[in-house]
Write a protein that holds these residues in place. Structure first.
Motif, mmCIF file in Angstrom:
data_model
loop_
_atom_site.group_PDB
_atom_site.id
_atom_site.type_symbol
_atom_site.label_atom_id
_atom_site.label_comp_id
_atom_site.label_asym_id
_atom_site.label_seq_id
_atom_site.Cartn_x
_atom_site.Cartn_y
_atom_site.Cartn_z
ATOM 1 N N CYS A 1 104.815 -65.203 130.060
ATOM 2 C CA CYS A 1 104.579 -64.067 129.156
ATOM 3 C C CYS A 1 103.287 -63.341 129.517
ATOM 4 O O CYS A 1 103.209 -62.115 129.466
ATOM 5 C CB CYS A 1 104.502 -64.549 127.712
ATOM 6 S SG CYS A 1 106.114 -65.013 127.054
ATOM 7 N N CYS B 1 102.005 -63.110 118.430
ATOM 8 C CA CYS B 1 101.912 -63.985 119.612
ATOM 9 C C CYS B 1 100.585 -64.749 119.585
ATOM 10 O O CYS B 1 99.518 -64.154 119.648
ATOM 11 C CB CYS B 1 101.971 -63.149 120.884
ATOM 12 S SG CYS B 1 101.653 -64.140 122.357
ATOM 13 N N CYS C 1 104.577 -59.950 121.838
ATOM 14 C CA CYS C 1 105.323 -59.857 120.582
ATOM 15 C C CYS C 1 104.316 -59.884 119.425
ATOM 16 O O CYS C 1 103.240 -60.459 119.551
ATOM 17 C CB CYS C 1 106.237 -61.059 120.381
ATOM 18 S SG CYS C 1 107.261 -61.468 121.787
ATOM 19 N N CYS D 1 105.081 -69.478 118.695
ATOM 20 C CA CYS D 1 105.679 -68.260 119.253
ATOM 21 C C CYS D 1 106.794 -67.807 118.306
ATOM 22 O O CYS D 1 107.832 -68.461 118.223
ATOM 23 C CB CYS D 1 106.210 -68.642 120.631
ATOM 24 S SG CYS D 1 107.440 -67.591 121.364
ATOM 25 N N PRO D 2 106.559 -66.736 117.555
ATOM 26 C CA PRO D 2 107.537 -66.364 116.516
ATOM 27 C C PRO D 2 108.983 -66.227 117.022
ATOM 28 O O PRO D 2 109.889 -66.838 116.432
ATOM 29 C CB PRO D 2 106.998 -65.054 115.954
ATOM 30 C CG PRO D 2 105.553 -65.036 116.324
ATOM 31 C CD PRO D 2 105.400 -65.851 117.571
ATOM 32 N N PRO D 3 109.236 -65.477 118.117
ATOM 33 C CA PRO D 3 110.652 -65.362 118.499
ATOM 34 C C PRO D 3 111.238 -66.676 119.027
ATOM 35 O O PRO D 3 112.424 -66.940 118.825
ATOM 36 C CB PRO D 3 110.649 -64.287 119.587
ATOM 37 C CG PRO D 3 109.258 -64.184 120.065
ATOM 38 C CD PRO D 3 108.367 -64.621 118.949
ATOM 39 N N ASN E 1 104.099 -72.789 124.416
ATOM 40 C CA ASN E 1 104.955 -72.240 123.359
ATOM 41 C C ASN E 1 106.294 -72.985 123.335
ATOM 42 O O ASN E 1 107.244 -72.565 122.705
ATOM 43 C CB ASN E 1 105.143 -70.727 123.503
ATOM 44 C CG ASN E 1 105.747 -70.357 124.843
ATOM 45 O OD1 ASN E 1 106.201 -71.235 125.598
ATOM 46 N ND2 ASN E 1 105.786 -69.080 125.160
ATOM 47 N N MET F 1 113.478 -67.550 126.026
ATOM 48 C CA MET F 1 113.549 -68.766 125.194
ATOM 49 C C MET F 1 114.569 -69.795 125.666
ATOM 50 O O MET F 1 115.378 -70.285 124.885
ATOM 51 C CB MET F 1 113.861 -68.439 123.723
ATOM 52 C CG MET F 1 113.001 -67.384 123.130
ATOM 53 S SD MET F 1 111.261 -67.770 123.423
ATOM 54 C CE MET F 1 110.564 -66.179 123.071
#
Ligand code: TPP
Ligand code: SF4
Lengths: 370, 293
Positions: free
Chosen positions: B45, B20, B17, B203-205, B124, B132
């Motif tokens: 990931c 990341c 992503c 972890c942005p998302p 993360n 997630m």
């Protein structure tokens, strides 16, 4: 050298002769003696190998995978719940094309807890891509383990091999054992796809629908090639060491009207039953099925067949009986016997033949048919 | 930064992503480790980021293995390579799920056996690969797809579990401090035996913040004392530079929490509990460093 040994000790002696670079194992009855003996060999220096005392069977097979991929010959042993606990990694070994050799001391599954012989543990790994051989004597446990390395490591095969021996009736009984000087029977380990930092590759990465099936087909092609490799290795073994084996061990089959098919120690016991039946004028023979994967071609045309399954696929039937039915078109008389170490004598086996009913299934000790 | 080699072992354009941080960390890990290294990667990931067969985004061999099995596989590999007389670095690069949950047994076994390898957990704080869900490493109060109301229990203290195995070297790191990470990897690999580095990897998302805030998020974790950087060499603790300053006068915890969607609508009670946890950790590690235990 001629000696007497248990099946477990015979396996350990063969592993010592094969000189693996890594042994990783976790104890479980009735396999324990194998890993104890190997630990002993490593401690005394009789075997120069790394012994990894892992914390579980899942890790045992994972460690074997790492070791084999790293480029050394690798061995482990397990049984029953241990084998099922490593199931995920059992698939992984074959998928990663690693010639790991594992002894599986066949044992029933709980509940209730039962440490005696049954083949359901091995058959639960039927579709993992492992070659599977079932032995009938202590000597054969030794010989098959040695040959297993050579077969697995052949470049046409490169698949793991499981050597199955019945819990207690083979693992713990003593029989005579002739160990051999293997000389160059087993060449140094060479894995064409061993990890190489000079040539960095991804091993087992994401593989999309356009490629995945090719790898599966490759496994099947190797399984098919394995038949020839097994025959070659068994022939070479016979030439060098004087003991010969085949996909089945046939006993008084040539003119037999009825053939008993069983595996492991029951297959050996059947030979005594055959002698009894012959004394009574019944033209019977026995074919002890040695290789389960790849499954051999069997010539049973024109004969009646009695299959003894020391296993069961619930809601369906005996696994060997089903295999025979689908491979040969013959409707066998299917007897489910010996589960969890249930005693089955040669007289019982003779009775199975005398009272046979082609197309039917009988649970020994449950149905009143036998 | 000039000490860090220019050679790249993680190529550009991976499928990670945007923003990341764990792949950023991996880039530095590999720079520190160099070409005579093998990565062992369980399902996570990273097993996707490396690309799809027949391609690979990495310039070292990567051994992919099942979720629970990384440390055990590395144990076998490390033994095999040393049996062959090779000095190749064996490095596990695993997510928090594959470490604190399903893989903890094999991690523990490999450490207890004294396997010569480096285990890196990039944390993360959720199962990123599968979208997630919560992991044992998800902090108290964080919303994930399986804790939609916020996680009711605290983050599992992986470091204290690892510490109990008495490895010769263990450290924490954070993606916002790559030089610190680089040095720690170098040092870890110079030591024989089982080594461990725990990297906080925003972890942005998963954390629900804008991609460009990845470095800022890592810095805030350290500045607020939520994530403390340290090394423990043969049992001796040394707090790392960035945390030394932060622990004297931590930034307000709100600064870290407020920019993350996963902590939206946090109750005052949970927030208070989080603040107390941060304080307890700071005190515990400060006391240990000062030799007051
Ligand atoms: C035995 C098993 N159970 C479940 C999965 C599905 N799975 C793959 S990756 C993953 C989560 C990984 O999370 P983490 O280790 O935190 O790494 P991340 O994805 O966040 O990088 C799960 C649940 C699996 N591959 N194997
Ligand atoms: S989910 Fe998180 S850790 Fe995984 S690739 Fe995306 S940003 Fe990186």
């Amino acid at each position: 050298m001629l000696t007497i040994a248990t099946g477990n000790k015979a396996v350990a002696a063969a592993v010592k002769a094969a000189k693996p670079g890594v042994v990783a194992a976790y104890p479980i009855t009735p396999q324990t003696e194998i890993v104890e003996q190997l630990a002993e060999y490593v401690t005394t220096g009789e075997l120069e190998s790394r012994y990894i005392p892992v914390e579980s069977e899942h890790s045992a097979m994972a460690a074997c995978i790492g070791a084999s991929a790293g480029g050394v010959r690798t061995f482990t042993a397990t049984s029953s719940h241990g084998l099922l606990y490593m199931h995920e990694m059992v698939h992984w070994t074959a998928g990663a094309r690693l010639p790991v050799v594992m002894a599986n001391v066949n044992r029933a599954l709980g509940p209730g807890w039962n440490t005696w012989a049954e083949h359901t543990d091995a058959f639960s790994q039927r579709d993992t891509g492992w070659l599977q051989v079932f032995v009938g004597t202590v000597q054969e446990a030794y010989d098959a383990t040695l040959m297993a390395f050579k077969i697995a490591e052949n470049e046409k095969v490169l698949l793991p091999v499981m050597v199955n021996l019945d819990g207690f009736t083979l693992s713990h009984i003593m029989q005579s054992l002739e160990t051999v000087e293997i000389g160059d029977f087993l060449p140094p380990f060479h894995l064409p796809h061993a990890i190489d930092t000079e040539n960095p590759c991804g091993y087992g990465p994401m593989t999309g629908p356009a490629d995945y099936f090719r790898f599966r087909w490759d496994i099947e092609r190797s399984m098919r090639d394995a038949r020839g490799v097994i025959a070659d290795v068994e022939r070479e073994f016979a030439e060098r060491f004087g003991r010969s084996y085949g996909p089945t061990e046939d006993y008084r089959c040539e003119d037999a009207d009825v053939v008993v098919i069983a595996m492991g120690s029951l297959g050996k016991e059947a030979e005594v039953a055959i002698d009894r039946l012959r004394d009574d004028g019944v033209k019977a023979g026995s074919m002890r099925l040695r290789w389960f994967r790849p499954f051999p071609d069997l010539d049973l045309a024109g004969r009646e067949v009695v299959v003894i399954d020391r296993d069961y696929s619930f809601g369906f039937g005996g696994v060997v009986a089903h295999s025979i039915r689908s491979k040969t078109g013959i409707e066998p008389y299917s007897v489910i016997a010996g589960l969890g170490g249930q005693e089955v004598t040669y007289n019982d086996i003779a009775d199975f033949v005398r009272n046979r009913c082609p197309g039917e299934e009988t649970w020994f000790g449950v149905s009143d048919h036998v | 930064m000039s000490a860090i080699p220019k050679e790249e072992y993680l190529y550009k354009c991976t499928s990670a992503c945007a923003g990341c941080s764990s792949s950023l960390c991996l880039r530095y890990v590999l720079k520190a480790a160099g070409p005579d290294s093998v990565l062992v990667v369980p399902a996570c990931c990273t097993s996707v980021i490396q690309g799809i067969y027949p391609g690979t985004a990495m310039n070292v061999p990567v051994y992919n293995i099942a979720f629970a099995a990384a440390a055990a596989c590395a144990s076998g590999l490390s033994n095999a390579l040393s049996a062959l007389g090779k000095e190749t670095n064996v490095i596990v690069y695993a997510g928090d799920g594959g470490t604190v949950d399903i893989g903890i047994q094999s991690l523990s076994g490999a450490f207890e056996r004294g396997t010569n390898f480096l285990y890196i957990c990039y944390d993360n704080e959720a199962y990123g690969n599968t979208g997630m869900q919560r992991s044992g490493s998800t902090p108290l109060g964080a919303r994930t797809t399986t804790t939609p109301g916020g996680k009711p229990t605290a983050k599992k203290d992986l470091d204290r579990i690892v510490e109990a195995h008495n490895p010769p070297y263990m450290a924490t790191a954070c993606s916002a401090y790559p030089l610190d990470l680089y040095k720690k990897v170098k040092k870890a690999l110079s030591i024989e035996g089982p080594k461990f580095i725990h990297i906080l990897a925003p972890c942005p998302p998963g954390w629900r913040y804008p991609t460009e805030k990845t470095v800022e998020m890592g810095k805030l974790a350290v500045k607020t004392g939520t994530w403390i950087l340290y090394e423990r060499e043969f049992g001796k603790l040394a707090i790392s530079g960035p945390s030394k300053a932060a622990m004297k006068k931590p930034a307000p915890l709100e600064d870290y929490i407020k920019g993350q969607g996963r902590f939206k609508n946090l109750s005052p009670e949970i927030f208070d509990e989080m603040r107390q946890q941060v304080e307890r950790n700071i005190q515990r590690l400060s006391r240990e460093e000062a030799g007051v235990c």
